[in-house]
Write a protein that holds these residues in place. Structure first.
Motif, PDB file in Angstrom:
ATOM      1  N   GLU A  88      40.285  38.782  47.652  1.00  0.00           N
ATOM      2  CA  GLU A  88      40.831  37.714  46.786  1.00  0.00           C
ATOM      3  C   GLU A  88      39.812  36.594  46.590  1.00  0.00           C
ATOM      4  N   ALA A  89      39.159  36.200  47.686  1.00  0.00           N
ATOM      5  CA  ALA A  89      38.165  35.117  47.618  1.00  0.00           C
ATOM      6  C   ALA A  89      36.988  35.525  46.740  1.00  0.00           C
ATOM      7  N   ILE A  90      36.539  36.768  46.849  1.00  0.00           N
ATOM      8  CA  ILE A  90      35.398  37.253  46.049  1.00  0.00           C
ATOM      9  C   ILE A  90      35.784  37.320  44.570  1.00  0.00           C
ATOM     10  N   LEU A  91      36.991  37.836  44.279  1.00  0.00           N
ATOM     11  CA  LEU A  91      37.453  37.932  42.888  1.00  0.00           C
ATOM     12  C   LEU A  91      37.630  36.542  42.266  1.00  0.00           C
ATOM     13  N   ASP A  92      38.057  35.558  43.068  1.00  0.00           N
ATOM     14  CA  ASP A  92      38.213  34.181  42.567  1.00  0.00           C
ATOM     15  C   ASP A  92      36.867  33.537  42.269  1.00  0.00           C
ATOM     16  N   SER A  93      35.887  33.820  43.146  1.00  0.00           N
ATOM     17  CA  SER A  93      34.575  33.183  42.975  1.00  0.00           C
ATOM     18  C   SER A  93      33.718  33.861  41.909  1.00  0.00           C
ATOM     19  N   ASP A  94      33.929  35.163  41.676  1.00  0.00           N
ATOM     20  CA  ASP A  94      33.128  35.898  40.689  1.00  0.00           C
ATOM     21  C   ASP A  94      34.080  36.672  39.776  1.00  0.00           C
ATOM     22  N   LYS A  95      34.310  36.126  38.568  1.00  0.00           N
ATOM     23  CA  LYS A  95      35.278  36.722  37.635  1.00  0.00           C
ATOM     24  C   LYS A  95      34.755  38.008  36.993  1.00  0.00           C
ATOM     25  N   THR A  96      33.446  38.250  37.072  1.00  0.00           N
ATOM     26  CA  THR A  96      32.865  39.423  36.403  1.00  0.00           C
ATOM     27  C   THR A  96      32.854  40.670  37.300  1.00  0.00           C
ATOM     28  N   ILE A  97      33.030  40.490  38.585  1.00  0.00           N
ATOM     29  CA  ILE A  97      32.938  41.613  39.521  1.00  0.00           C
ATOM     30  C   ILE A  97      34.181  42.505  39.428  1.00  0.00           C
ATOM     31  N   SER A  98      33.975  43.827  39.552  1.00  0.00           N
ATOM     32  CA  SER A  98      35.114  44.757  39.532  1.00  0.00           C
ATOM     33  C   SER A  98      35.803  44.747  40.897  1.00  0.00           C
TER      34      SER A  98
END
Length: 198
Positions: free
Chosen positions: A12-22
């Motif tokens: 969740e933290a990674i998806l919030d910080s980087d919107k382009t990552i799958s």
């Protein structure tokens, strides 16, 4: 559950910080960040080591218990009875060899009984797998007996009191190893039946 919670929060933290990552890449990144390049393998290896250590400790604790009261009486009874039993034979090494083989095969039969519990819902159960390896402890006596019967039959006086004491010790240890294995196996099967596997 703790690992799952940790992974969910990290993804969740990674998806919030980087919107382009799958999502898949976020999971891979969370796995590396949380558990290093080895990922879950490190955790699995640590769990296997801990399980091996626990089973070893349980095995030796069970055997050690046979040298405390009241089980020490049973142990002494086995040892004294076997020592007297060997004195009835002209060549006690043959009688000892047969007795040790019987104990070894009793260990095998106990291992085969618990074989059906090695998997639960098509997943291998670590504790049962390690326990099934522990039955080889009952073959310690068989291996030692084979060595001194094979290499010492021309040089060793098997009727000598020290030799009969050695055979008695090996037999008693082998019996206690099998009894300890049976006790742990029963406890393990009860634990497995109480588990809920998803």
């Amino acid at each position: 559950m703790e690992i799952l919670d940790h992974m969910i929060l990290s993804v969740e933290a990674i998806l919030d910080s980087d919107k382009t990552i799958s999502f898949e890449k976020a999971v891979d990144r969370a796995k590396i960040e949380g558990f290093g390049n080895e990922g879950y393998i490190g955790i699995m290896e640590e769990k296997v080591k801990l399980a091996h250590k626990k089973i070893r400790n349980e095995n030796f604790k069970m055997i050690k218990d046979y040298f405390t009261f009241p089980k020490i009486v049973f142990t002494c009874f086995i040892a004294i009875s076997y020592f007297i039993f060997l004195s009835f034979f002209e060549n006690p090494s043959k009688a000892n060899y047969i007795a040790i083989i019987i104990v070894g095969f009793t260990g095998i039969s106990q291992m085969l009984y618990s074989w059906k519990y090695r998997k639960c819902n098509k997943l291998y159960v670590l504790k049962t797998d390690i326990l099934n390896r522990a039955y080889f402890l009952s073959f310690f006596g068989v291996q030692i007996t084979q060595v001194y019967v094979s290499f010492g039959k021309e040089y060793i006086d098997f009727n000598h009191i020290f030799m009969r004491l050695l055979m008695t010790f090996i037999f008693t240890f082998s019996v206690l190893a099998v009894l300890g294995y049976i006790e742990i196996r029963k406890k393990t099967i009860v634990e497995l039946k109480q588990q809920i596997f998803i």
